[in-house]
Enzyme design. Sequence first.
Site, PDB file in Angstrom:
ATOM      1  N   GLU A 131       4.287   8.101 -12.437  1.00 40.14           N
ATOM      2  CA  GLU A 131       3.603   9.257 -11.852  1.00 40.14           C
ATOM      3  C   GLU A 131       4.322  10.591 -12.076  1.00 40.14           C
ATOM      4  O   GLU A 131       4.613  11.324 -11.138  1.00 40.14           O
ATOM      5  CB  GLU A 131       3.365   9.034 -10.349  1.00 40.14           C
ATOM      6  CG  GLU A 131       2.531   7.789 -10.071  1.00 40.14           C
ATOM      7  CD  GLU A 131       2.263   7.554  -8.583  1.00 40.14           C
ATOM      8  OE1 GLU A 131       2.784   8.289  -7.740  1.00 40.14           O
ATOM      9  OE2 GLU A 131       1.524   6.594  -8.278  1.00 40.14           O
ATOM     10  N   ASN A 172       3.828   4.729 -16.415  1.00 38.93           N
ATOM     11  CA  ASN A 172       2.798   4.217 -15.507  1.00 38.93           C
ATOM     12  C   ASN A 172       2.233   5.359 -14.655  1.00 38.93           C
ATOM     13  O   ASN A 172       2.999   6.161 -14.093  1.00 38.93           O
ATOM     14  CB  ASN A 172       3.468   3.177 -14.589  1.00 38.93           C
ATOM     15  CG  ASN A 172       2.499   2.339 -13.787  1.00 38.93           C
ATOM     16  OD1 ASN A 172       1.583   1.733 -14.336  1.00 38.93           O
ATOM     17  ND2 ASN A 172       2.706   2.282 -12.477  1.00 38.93           N
ATOM     18  N   HIS A 208      -6.179   2.560  -9.365  1.00 42.87           N
ATOM     19  CA  HIS A 208      -6.554   2.556  -7.938  1.00 42.87           C
ATOM     20  C   HIS A 208      -7.909   3.250  -7.853  1.00 42.87           C
ATOM     21  O   HIS A 208      -7.995   4.467  -7.756  1.00 42.87           O
ATOM     22  CB  HIS A 208      -5.498   3.288  -7.101  1.00 42.87           C
ATOM     23  CG  HIS A 208      -4.189   2.559  -7.071  1.00 42.87           C
ATOM     24  ND1 HIS A 208      -4.057   1.315  -6.505  1.00 42.87           N
ATOM     25  CD2 HIS A 208      -2.963   2.888  -7.552  1.00 42.87           C
ATOM     26  CE1 HIS A 208      -2.804   0.901  -6.618  1.00 42.87           C
ATOM     27  NE2 HIS A 208      -2.120   1.834  -7.265  1.00 42.87           N
ATOM     28  N   GLU A 240      -2.134  -1.786 -11.475  1.00 45.96           N
ATOM     29  CA  GLU A 240      -2.197  -1.773 -10.004  1.00 45.96           C
ATOM     30  C   GLU A 240      -3.644  -1.777  -9.511  1.00 45.96           C
ATOM     31  O   GLU A 240      -3.993  -1.112  -8.527  1.00 45.96           O
ATOM     32  CB  GLU A 240      -1.459  -0.538  -9.446  1.00 45.96           C
ATOM     33  CG  GLU A 240      -0.024  -0.416  -9.931  1.00 45.96           C
ATOM     34  CD  GLU A 240       0.746   0.747  -9.298  1.00 45.96           C
ATOM     35  OE1 GLU A 240       0.283   1.338  -8.302  1.00 45.96           O
ATOM     36  OE2 GLU A 240       1.825   1.072  -9.827  1.00 45.96           O
ATOM     37  N   ASP A 242      -7.039  -1.921  -7.834  1.00 44.10           N
ATOM     38  CA  ASP A 242      -7.792  -2.229  -6.618  1.00 44.10           C
ATOM     39  C   ASP A 242      -8.975  -1.268  -6.581  1.00 44.10           C
ATOM     40  O   ASP A 242      -8.935  -0.200  -7.202  1.00 44.10           O
ATOM     41  CB  ASP A 242      -6.943  -2.191  -5.320  1.00 44.10           C
ATOM     42  CG  ASP A 242      -6.097  -0.936  -5.132  1.00 44.10           C
ATOM     43  OD1 ASP A 242      -6.441   0.136  -5.667  1.00 44.10           O
ATOM     44  OD2 ASP A 242      -5.075  -1.031  -4.415  1.00 44.10           O
TER      45      ASP A 242
HETATM   46  C1  XIL Z   1       2.787   1.397  -2.646  1.00 46.26           C
HETATM   47  C2  XIL Z   1       3.057   0.103  -1.892  1.00 46.26           C
HETATM   48  O1  XIL Z   1       2.033  -0.820  -2.159  1.00 46.26           O
HETATM   49  C3  XIL Z   1       3.152   0.377  -0.411  1.00 46.26           C
HETATM   50  O2  XIL Z   1       3.550  -0.808   0.289  1.00 46.26           O
HETATM   51  C4  XIL Z   1       4.170   1.483  -0.152  1.00 46.26           C
HETATM   52  O3  XIL Z   1       4.171   1.801   1.216  1.00 46.26           O
HETATM   53  C5  XIL Z   1       3.855   2.713  -0.977  1.00 46.26           C
HETATM   54  O4  XIL Z   1       3.776   2.352  -2.339  1.00 46.26           O
HETATM   55  N1  XIL Z   1       1.380   3.764  -6.942  1.00 46.26           N
HETATM   56  C6  XIL Z   1       2.492   2.997  -7.234  1.00 46.26           C
HETATM   57  C7  XIL Z   1       2.950   1.970  -6.267  1.00 46.26           C
HETATM   58  O5  XIL Z   1       3.034   3.090  -8.340  1.00 46.26           O
HETATM   59  O6  XIL Z   1       4.346   1.821  -6.271  1.00 46.26           O
HETATM   60  C8  XIL Z   1       2.470   2.276  -4.860  1.00 46.26           C
HETATM   61  O7  XIL Z   1       2.807   1.156  -4.030  1.00 46.26           O
HETATM   62  C9  XIL Z   1       0.983   2.550  -4.853  1.00 46.26           C
HETATM   63  C10 XIL Z   1       0.658   3.749  -5.705  1.00 46.26           C
END
Ligand code: XIL
Length: 320
Positions: A131, A172, A208, A240, A242
């Site tokens: 990020e 990422n 996400h 990641e 969802d």
């Molecule tokens: C999130 C975790 O799932 C949570 O448990 C934590 O509180 C915050 O981070 N992008 C990412 C991940 O790269 O590391 C993040 O994970 C979600 C967003």
Amino acid sequence: DGLNTRAVAAGKQYFGSATDNPELSDTAYLAGLSNTADFGQITPGNSMKWDTIEPSRGTFSYTKGDVIADLAAKNGQLLRCHTLVWYNQLPSWVTNGGFDNSTLISILQNHITNEVTHYKGKCLHWDVVNEALNEDGTYRTNVFYTTIGPAYIPIAFAAAAAADPSAKLYYNDYNIEAAGSKSTAAQNIVKLVKAYGAKIDGVGMQAHLIVGSTGSESVSAWTANMNAFTALGVDVAITELDIRTTTPATAAAVTQQAKDYATVIGGCKAVTRCVGVTIWDYTDKYSWIPSTFSGQGAALPWDENLVKKTEVYNAILNAW
Ligand code: XIL
């Protein structure tokens, strides 16, 4: 038969899930996570981040990360290691340390060298930088950027490559799943790392997503955007995934969500260099969504009672 079995049959390396240490005491959860027909890969959701690994300068703590790495080994699952350099979950000794350029470079290199060496040979992938971009494609102002400049990115990749030459090194980020300024900027990060003579192997698209929104347009939109990355000589992975909705989810939302999952999987399936898909945990019971996006959730293929959502699960299964 399962999600991973189908992904592998489609020529991918894995279908996987994120997980986190506190959940592993839930035996029903652990059994589902350890079912390699569904999950051939796991990612630690938190336990390899800077605040866990190096909470104070020069003090390294691998206990939690090791639990996840050991679980992957025990289950015969691949491990995506996440993440070395991120502005979030970064201890204040780094953020507020007031370090000058050369000191922060050495802190960055020391952190990466120590952690990547510790997990050497165990990580299929490392998310080296996470990020680094704003939505408009400019660099996010974090302590590394303001102190070191964009060179912190290739410096990080070079340090990771030196410590574990066989791990695949990833940039990422989120909202790079569709063409646009941020996706273009992520492509420019690939070019930047290469221009410095450092190694970058892949780009992770977090994905996400929101039901019926970006990411659900079409398989061809996914493949076109992924191909813009692979044309630069790197792999891509969905890291990641969802797909959230307003809770409680309506039946119509679940039907759309099943379609959206199938679209994402269809995109990865169609691109040879898309190596695999990871969902950001597999059950709503342990999803990060409700605590981060108020009023939203129901983002994963298993519900809060660890019951498989047949419509969503089958859509993923059959999209491979
Ligand atoms: C999130 C975790 O799932 C949570 O448990 C934590 O509180 C915050 O981070 N992008 C990412 C991940 O790269 O590391 C993040 O994970 C979600 C967003």
